[in-house]
Every structure is written in C-alpha cells, then in structure tokens.
Scaffold this motif. Structure first.
Motif, PDB file in Angstrom:
ATOM      1  N   GLU A   4      48.752  47.116  20.459  1.00 38.70           N
ATOM      2  CA  GLU A   4      48.779  45.818  19.392  1.00 38.70           C
ATOM      3  C   GLU A   4      47.390  45.935  18.521  1.00 38.70           C
ATOM      4  N   GLN A  28      36.982  48.502  27.265  1.00 35.78           N
ATOM      5  CA  GLN A  28      36.911  46.873  26.960  1.00 35.78           C
ATOM      6  C   GLN A  28      38.327  46.209  27.687  1.00 35.78           C
ATOM      7  N   GLU A  29      37.921  45.189  28.324  1.00 37.90           N
ATOM      8  CA  GLU A  29      39.685  44.725  28.909  1.00 37.90           C
ATOM      9  C   GLU A  29      40.074  43.497  28.221  1.00 37.90           C
ATOM     10  N   CYS A  30      41.435  44.248  28.445  1.00 35.95           N
ATOM     11  CA  CYS A  30      42.890  43.395  27.340  1.00 35.95           C
ATOM     12  C   CYS A  30      43.878  43.428  28.376  1.00 35.95           C
ATOM     13  N   ASP A  31      44.623  42.663  27.748  1.00 37.16           N
ATOM     14  CA  ASP A  31      45.661  42.006  28.097  1.00 37.16           C
ATOM     15  C   ASP A  31      46.527  42.534  27.273  1.00 37.16           C
ATOM     16  N   PHE A  32      46.532  43.612  27.007  1.00 37.27           N
ATOM     17  CA  PHE A  32      47.301  44.016  25.592  1.00 37.27           C
ATOM     18  C   PHE A  32      47.194  45.918  25.465  1.00 37.27           C
ATOM     19  N   ASP A  33      47.994  46.167  25.032  1.00 32.65           N
ATOM     20  CA  ASP A  33      47.224  47.973  24.731  1.00 32.65           C
ATOM     21  C   ASP A  33      46.836  48.134  23.108  1.00 32.65           C
ATOM     22  N   HIS A 102      34.648  42.320  26.417  1.00 35.88           N
ATOM     23  CA  HIS A 102      36.313  41.590  26.276  1.00 35.88           C
ATOM     24  C   HIS A 102      35.703  40.836  25.067  1.00 35.88           C
ATOM     25  N   GLN A 105      39.325  41.994  23.036  1.00 36.99           N
ATOM     26  CA  GLN A 105      40.344  40.248  23.741  1.00 36.99           C
ATOM     27  C   GLN A 105      39.952  39.085  22.463  1.00 36.99           C
ATOM     28  N   ASP A 109      42.772  37.902  20.242  1.00 35.68           N
ATOM     29  CA  ASP A 109      43.351  36.198  20.023  1.00 35.68           C
ATOM     30  C   ASP A 109      42.931  35.298  19.239  1.00 35.68           C
TER      31      ASP A 109
END
Length: 203
Positions: A4, A28-33, A102, A105, A109
C-alpha cells in the motif's frame, strides 16, 4: 502482493544515523503492507554495510538500491521513486527518524478517506546531536497557513522552495511520479533537496 505504501530512504555517509532511521520505519504498526526502498548513494563509510544487514534481515520489507557511483540526492531520489510499488509514497531520509509508531497508518487513512487531498505533512523536531536537546524546528512559525488541518497546496510553494520553515511531506499519492521523472530530468541540480517531493505532488 503490491504494498500500500512505499517508504523512500535516501542515504549517503550516514552510518551514525541510518540504523535508527530504519528501526523507526520498521516499528510502524499498520493494517496494510508497506515496503522500504533504500537509495544508498555510494557511501564511503559503513552506511552500505548497515543497509545490507537490514535488507538481509527484512527481505520481505526492504529493497536496497546500491549506486556504484555517487549520483547526488536528486537523481538518487528519483531513481527510488521509479522503484516504488506502493499506491502512496512516504519519505524518511537516512538522518531522520519517526517517533510515532502509527504515523503511516494515520497518514494513509487520511489520504484514503479524502481522494482530493494530494499529500499529508507534519511539522518536525530538531535534534542537536552534541547536546541531545530537541526543539520544534518551526516553533517561530506556528501560525503558518500549512498548519491548518487542510491547506491549499499553493501555500506550500514558497516555504518548500525557499526553505522558510517548510513542513515535512511524509506521504503523497504516487499517481504522477513516472511523468515527473521525465519532465524533471533536465538539469536536476538546480532543484533543492525538497523540490522532488513538491514537484511530484503538485499538478
């Protein structure tokens, strides 16, 4: 799978700082690559060795571009842009580091939720390595127009081109990168270090 976000890290003779830079990105803490594209510009210190160790330890995350001749920051940066696979491009040079796990992220977003927003920027802190003191770099310019939650891109032009307390652009859409690589390849040495980011994100 296409990431992403692509994070560009250009570096030259930054053996003292590059590890902290890469650690802050990897944290980094992400819900995507996301991927990290390192442009190592033929350093004469241990920067390349450090980058190689990180690339070997994180082959799924880091792609190392090692120049066999020193290209300079502008050409090195554009080479990295052309290697980015992400929908968005972030930027963290080898002498900077991120302090918010974050960050990617949050900024991704914002762009995903606002298709007419082209880039996201932040202010920054200045670290004095000799004293350890940290100060806001633009504390005396806190009322600048780019401090608004959403600003007209034209308000970024003068600060970025003239280095008058500019914001730091960390995440932008990638959509026009290939075109700008062509149109801005003529004497690139006239551009300041922040100009590729500005040019890549302005229409």
């Amino acid at each position: 799978m296409r990431p992403e976000v692509s994070v560009i890290t250009v570096t030259y003779n930054q053996a003292l700082t590059i590890a902290r830079t890469l650690d802050s990105i990897l944290a980094q803490e992400c819900d995507f690559d996301y991927e990290i594209v390192i442009g190592e510009d033929c350093s004469t210190d241990d920067t390349l060795d450090i980058c190689r160790r990180y690339a070997a330890a994180h082959p799924d995350k880091i792609r190392l571009l090692h120049n066999t001749v020193n290209k300079g920051v502008i050409d090195n940066y554009f080479d990295c842009i052309m290697e980015c696979r992400g929908k968005y491009i972030a930027d963290c040079p080898g002498d900077d580091y991120w302090i918010d796990r974050h960050k990617l992220q949050k900024q991704r977003d914002i762009l995903a939720a606002n298709p007419d927003v082209t880039l996201v920027h932040t202010a920054w802190n200045r670290l004095d390595y000799t004293t350890g003191n940290v100060t806001p770099a633009d504390a005396d310019n806190a009322n600048a127009r780019y401090h608004s939650p959403i600003a007209d891109g034209r308000s970024l032009l003068i600060p970025l081109l003239c280095h008058t307390h500019p914001p730091v652009i960390h995440l932008a859409r990638q959509c026009i990168a290939p075109t700008l690589y062509v149109t801005l390849s003529w004497p690139s040495r006239i551009f300041s270090a922040t100009s590729p980011i500005l040019a890549r994100t302005c229409r």
